[in-house]
Design a protein around this motif. Structure first.
Motif, PDB file in Angstrom:
ATOM      1  N   ALA A   1     -81.130  16.594  25.726  1.00 48.21           N
ATOM      2  CA  ALA A   1     -79.266  15.973  25.302  1.00 48.21           C
ATOM      3  C   ALA A   1     -79.789  14.495  25.321  1.00 48.21           C
ATOM      4  O   ALA A   1     -78.188  14.074  25.210  1.00 48.21           O
ATOM      5  N   GLU A   2     -80.414  14.116  26.534  1.00 50.53           N
ATOM      6  CA  GLU A   2     -79.904  12.992  26.851  1.00 50.53           C
ATOM      7  C   GLU A   2     -80.115  12.082  26.403  1.00 50.53           C
ATOM      8  O   GLU A   2     -79.794  10.773  25.969  1.00 50.53           O
ATOM      9  N   LYS A   3     -81.672  12.220  24.657  1.00 52.50           N
ATOM     10  CA  LYS A   3     -82.048  11.200  23.758  1.00 52.50           C
ATOM     11  C   LYS A   3     -80.671  11.182  23.089  1.00 52.50           C
ATOM     12  O   LYS A   3     -80.393  10.425  22.327  1.00 52.50           O
TER      13      LYS A   3
ATOM     14  N   ALA B   1     -77.117  20.588  22.344  1.00 50.21           N
ATOM     15  CA  ALA B   1     -77.597  19.093  23.519  1.00 50.21           C
ATOM     16  C   ALA B   1     -76.127  18.482  22.897  1.00 50.21           C
ATOM     17  O   ALA B   1     -75.564  17.668  23.428  1.00 50.21           O
TER      18      ALA B   1
ATOM     19  N   ARG C   1     -77.491  11.080  23.951  1.00 53.04           N
ATOM     20  CA  ARG C   1     -76.096  10.505  24.213  1.00 53.04           C
ATOM     21  C   ARG C   1     -75.413   9.372  23.910  1.00 53.04           C
ATOM     22  O   ARG C   1     -76.644   8.151  23.734  1.00 53.04           O
TER      23      ARG C   1
ATOM     24  N   VAL D   1     -72.758  16.458  25.206  1.00 48.01           N
ATOM     25  CA  VAL D   1     -73.037  15.299  24.909  1.00 48.01           C
ATOM     26  C   VAL D   1     -71.493  14.383  24.476  1.00 48.01           C
ATOM     27  O   VAL D   1     -71.860  12.978  24.835  1.00 48.01           O
TER      28      VAL D   1
ATOM     29  N   GLU E   1     -90.326   4.549  23.667  1.00 54.15           N
ATOM     30  CA  GLU E   1     -89.028   4.318  23.424  1.00 54.15           C
ATOM     31  C   GLU E   1     -88.960   2.714  22.281  1.00 54.15           C
ATOM     32  O   GLU E   1     -89.558   1.574  23.029  1.00 54.15           O
TER      33      GLU E   1
ATOM     34  N   ALA F   1     -84.277  18.876  27.140  1.00 50.90           N
ATOM     35  CA  ALA F   1     -84.040  16.419  27.098  1.00 50.90           C
ATOM     36  C   ALA F   1     -83.562  16.404  26.313  1.00 50.90           C
ATOM     37  O   ALA F   1     -83.082  14.859  26.571  1.00 50.90           O
TER      38      ALA F   1
ATOM     39  N   HIS G   1     -87.501   8.396  20.113  1.00 50.64           N
ATOM     40  CA  HIS G   1     -87.933   9.442  21.173  1.00 50.64           C
ATOM     41  C   HIS G   1     -88.650  10.051  20.969  1.00 50.64           C
ATOM     42  O   HIS G   1     -88.084  10.874  19.833  1.00 50.64           O
TER      43      HIS G   1
END
Length: 383
Positions: free
Chosen positions: A90-92, A129, A94, A133, A25, A88, A80
């Motif tokens: 989805a978290e990126k 995703a 957010r 979020v 990152e 995964a 990212h």
């Protein structure tokens, strides 16, 4: 699409490099003011790289989240590194307000099944995703090719026109499925808005069956057809995507130059002469060459060089957007870009390849098709 290096350099206005960060990152150097947080998929190459650089330099954007399978060079963005098909993501995403999804594979040389699997699964994952979020808008980029190239099309088409394309041309089936997913997403995920951007013939570091058309020594024209050409420079596509990201426009809209060029105008401006063939001969030769692997373009690509599919860009105009490029200017830029390239029947040849067996086969096939036509015409004259 390959990265248009000169334009990327022009779009970037980078200063000092970002501070050291973890391998996964890179953070922006300083907080932005008000404005949306925009995530861009496919951010390391092509249009995605240009858009990432453009948004990162904009005071109207609070933060840019860049997602790709490798890190790009826009150091102001938060990077990212992952495949867009990975849940995964989805978290990126957010914290993002808007996602511009540009991670598509439309490479002519990619295996069609693998290309479809990547494009469709990637779009499904990004839409799901984003909704999970709390992203409130996803921008999808397809193509005006989804309208279809048909002899009875209005000139120009309304942006509300029915999508009559089929899956017979390169990647168009994927784009139609992506649009279907975009229409379903708001029903499946209330609160998620989807904007669809449809560029016309895209020029500027791109490699498509339509740009390769202008690499041929002669412009193939199918007898009885009425080709029309409407181009879109990548710089204009980037500013249209920015309008969508800033929510200055929503829904489904086209982007391209104002107006269009007739085939005769294209030939006069380019100085490239035509080779005219009957429809049956042209489609038969194209299908045969594709079937035996001599060309990456299926016969369905020919329709887009035969029939009109130019489209109004009134929705962008109503939103205050104007193209910086004209059709004549984009054609000139395309001709400069393809200078020195050699394509026969959709297959790009290197200088050495021009005498290789496969290239010779493509040449013979085209010349043979033309010879059949000449013999038929002579026979009719003798009757």
């Amino acid at each position: 699409m390959s990265s248009p290096d000169p334009q990327v350099r022009a779009a970037r206005n980078l200063t000092d490099p970002a501070p050291e960060s973890t391998p996964e990152e890179k953070r922006p150097r300083s907080p932005r003011g008000r404005g949306p947080v925009v995530a861009v998929t496919g951010a390391a190459t092509g249009v995605g790289e240009l858009l990432t650089a453009h948004l990162a330099a904009s005071d109207a954007i609070k933060q840019v989240i860049a997602i790709d399978e490798r890190r790009g060079e826009v150091t102001e963005a938060t990077w990212h590194i992952l495949d867009v098909r990975d849940p995964a993501i989805a978290e990126k995403l957010r914290g993002a307000d808007v996602v511009v999804h540009l991670a598509l594979d439309l490479d002519l040389e990619t295996d069609p099944a693998a290309r479809t699997a990547y494009n469709v699964r990637g779009t499904q994952t990004v839409l799901t995703a984003a909704a999970a979020v709390g992203v409130h808008r996803v921008v999808l980029c397809t193509s005006a090719m989804v309208y279809g190239a048909l002899a009875d099309n209005d000139v120009p088409l309304s942006e509300d026109a029915e999508l009559r394309a089929t899956a017979e041309a390169t990647g168009v089936g994927d784009l139609l499925e992506i649009e279907r997913l975009g229409r379903r997403a708001p029903r499946a995920h209330p609160g998620l808005n989807v904007t669809v951007v449809r560029p016309t013939v895209l020029v500027g570091g791109t490699d498509t069956a339509l740009t390769r058309y202008f690499e041929s020594p002669r412009l193939l024209v199918v007898a009885g057809s009425r080709p029309t050409w409407q181009f879109c420079h990548v710089e204009d596509l980037v500013t249209a995507l920015e309008y969508a990201a800033l929510e200055k426009i929503d829904g489904e809209f086209a982007v391209g130059c104002d107006g269009w060029l007739e085939q005769e105008e294209v030939e006069e401006l380019s100085g490239v002469r035509r080779m005219e063939l009957p429809s049956a001969v042209a489609f038969g030769a194209a299908a045969r060459l594709h079937r035996i692997g001599l060309t990456p373009s299926p016969a369905g690509d020919l329709a887009y060089t035969m029939h009109p599919w130019v489209v109004s860009v009134s929705r962008l105009h109503d939103a205050g957007w104007r193209p910086k490029w004209t059709n004549e200017e984009v054609l000139g830029a395309l001709l400069e870009e393809v200078e020195g390239r050699h394509t026969l029947a959709g297959r790009r040849l290197g200088r050495k390849d021009a005498t290789a067996a496969g290239a010779a086969g493509a040449t013979v096939a085209l010349l043979g098709a033309a010879a059949v036509v000449r013999r038929a015409r002579k026979a009719r004259r003798r009757i």
